[in-house]
Each structure stands twice: as structure tokens, then as C-alpha cells.
Design a protein around this motif. Structure first.
Motif, PDB file in Angstrom:
ATOM      1  N   ASP A 124       1.018  -1.203   0.001  1.00  0.00           N
ATOM      2  CA  ASP A 124      -0.016  -0.258  -0.069  1.00  0.00           C
ATOM      3  C   ASP A 124       1.126   1.413  -0.136  1.00  0.00           C
ATOM      4  O   ASP A 124       0.732   2.220  -0.618  1.00  0.00           O
ATOM      5  CB  ASP A 124      -0.931  -0.051   1.208  1.00  0.00           C
ATOM      6  N   LEU A 125       1.824   1.302   0.728  1.00  0.00           N
ATOM      7  CA  LEU A 125       2.818   2.336   0.843  1.00  0.00           C
ATOM      8  C   LEU A 125       3.557   2.451  -0.305  1.00  0.00           C
ATOM      9  O   LEU A 125       3.672   3.707  -0.869  1.00  0.00           O
ATOM     10  CB  LEU A 125       3.589   2.190   2.008  1.00  0.00           C
ATOM     11  N   LEU A 126       3.829   1.440  -1.007  1.00  0.00           N
ATOM     12  CA  LEU A 126       4.692   1.461  -2.261  1.00  0.00           C
ATOM     13  C   LEU A 126       3.532   1.910  -3.516  1.00  0.00           C
ATOM     14  O   LEU A 126       4.264   3.015  -4.237  1.00  0.00           O
ATOM     15  CB  LEU A 126       5.096   0.039  -2.798  1.00  0.00           C
ATOM     16  N   ARG A 127       2.475   1.604  -3.267  1.00  0.00           N
ATOM     17  CA  ARG A 127       1.514   2.373  -4.303  1.00  0.00           C
ATOM     18  C   ARG A 127       1.499   3.655  -4.305  1.00  0.00           C
ATOM     19  O   ARG A 127       1.032   4.522  -5.266  1.00  0.00           O
ATOM     20  CB  ARG A 127       0.091   1.613  -4.160  1.00  0.00           C
ATOM     21  N   ASP A 128       1.505   4.374  -3.181  1.00  0.00           N
ATOM     22  CA  ASP A 128       1.343   5.796  -2.989  1.00  0.00           C
ATOM     23  C   ASP A 128       2.328   6.504  -2.932  1.00  0.00           C
ATOM     24  O   ASP A 128       2.680   7.519  -2.968  1.00  0.00           O
ATOM     25  CB  ASP A 128       0.454   5.808  -1.776  1.00  0.00           C
TER      26      ASP A 128
END
Length: 218
Positions: A124-128
């Protein structure tokens, strides 16, 4: 002599660097390269002492996560630390790679439910994530973190969906980068190596000729 490593001199106080070197030496040992046991034990003790006394500052924690991961990969007793960090501090870790390292460490120790929580948080952090033009203390970038998450997801036996999400992030980040750093190149090589193990059952037809397994072309 105290288990630390330095970039420009012998020894230092950069735990993240100690963990990077320890990871390299761990992977070398796993492939039967000779690593002096006494020296290796010194760095393991150094990392264990740090983990036992460290806390996570909001948005940081890359050194702590890497140290815990290396200790877990070497079978050192860190499951209590990992449970605490993932249950109470996971969102304080500022880099996707750091969260993935917590998940990979838990997977190595058989705690799959918490491991999935950590890897999902990393993805999730990588996506954002957005590319940061300011140099990071862990030499990280969107591409480096993506390749690292992809490596650990593949090595840790996480789901195909998790691996595909990480791979998509790597592809997107790679398209925006002209020159790559040593960290980015290292983790991309590790990711390619980890993914190659998943392709043994793949069969392709290339110009009319059958090919089994990974196919590499320039």
C-alpha cells in the motif's frame, strides 16, 4: 572489532550499513562462501543489541527493520520484537522496504498472518509512493523499494497477487529512471533471481521453438 562497518574508515555508527553488509554476508554463507565465524558473530551481536534497545521514530525505522530481518534470516530469537513492531509500530516505518522486511522476517519464522499484514502495508505504501529528489539516509528510492519488496515477496512465498502488485510498481518506477544507483541495481538483480525460481513450469514458444523456464533477452 565491535561488529560495525564503515564506508570511509573501519567501523562506524550506521546500523543500516551494518545490516546491509550482514545481509550480503548471510547470502554468501547460504551459498557456501567462506565467512569468518567470529567476525560474523560480532555483527550479529551488534544488530541484536541494537534491536533490543531501539524504538521507531515516525517516518523512519529502516535500520531497525533491516536489522530484524537479517537476524531472523539467521535464526536469531527476534519473534517477540517482530510481534511488537508489527502490532503497534508498523505504520511508523517510513519506507515500503522496511515494512516488507518485517513481513519477510515473520514469514521466515512461520508467523504468516502477521507477515501478510506487514507485506500488505508495504505494498500500500509502495503504491502511494512518489519519487523523492532528496537523498535518503538508506539510499532508497521508489525503484529500490519496489525491487526490494518484490524480492522479499517472491523469496517469502507470498501470493501471486502480492508479487504482481510489487512487479507493477517496479515497472512503473523503472520507466521514470534514467540512471540507476547501486542500491537499485542490487535489488533488481535479487528480484530477478527470486522471480526466476517461479518460472520453472513456464513453457514458451519463441520463433517456433519451444523454451521452458525463464527467458532472458536483450
Amino acid at each position: 572489532s565491535n561488529g560495525t562497518f564503515g564506508l570511509w574508515r573501519v567501523g562506524g555508527e550506521e546500523v543500516w550499513l551494518d545490516a546491509v553488509v550482514a545481509d550480503f554476508l548471510t547470502r554468501a554463507r547460504e551459498r557456501n562462501f567462506a565467512v569468518p565465524q567470529r567476525a560474523f558473530d560480532l555483527v550479529m551481536d551488534r544488530l541484536r543489541n541494537y534491536v533490543a534497545n531501539a524504538d521507531v521514530e515516525k517516518g523512519k525505522g529502516s535500520d531497525l527493520a533491516y536489522a530484524v530481518y537479517v537476524l531472523a534470516r539467521n535464526g536469531r530469537p527476534v519473534i517477540g520484537d517482530l510481534r511488537y513492531l508489527v502490532d503497534t509500530k508498523l505504520n511508523d516505518f517510513g519506507a515500503p522496504l522496511a515494512r516488507a522486511q518485517l513481513g519477510a522476517a515473520l514469514a521466515l519464522l512461520g508467523a504468516r498472518q502477521r507477515a501478510q499484514k506487514a507485506i500488505a502495508s508495504a505494498l500500500d505504501l509502495l503504491r502511494d509512493a512518489r519519487e523523492d529528489t532528496v537523498s535518503r539516509p538508506d539510499y532508497g528510492s521508489r525503484l529500490r523499494d519496489g525491487a526490494g519488496v518484490l524480492t522479499l515477496a517472491a523469496e517469502g512465498g507470498f501470493s501471486a497477487a502480492d508479487i504482481q502488485r510489487a512487479a507493477a510498481s517496479v515497472n512503473a518506477a523503472r520507466e521514470t529512471v534514467r540512471n540507476t544507483s547501486t542500491q537499485e541495481e542490487t535489488w533488481m538483480v535479487l528480484a530477478a533471481q527470486a522471480l526466476a525460481k517461479e518460472t520453472d513450469s513456464v513453457t514458451l514458444s519463441v520463433d517456433g521453438a519451444d523454451h521452458k523456464g525463464a527467458l532472458y533477452r536483450t
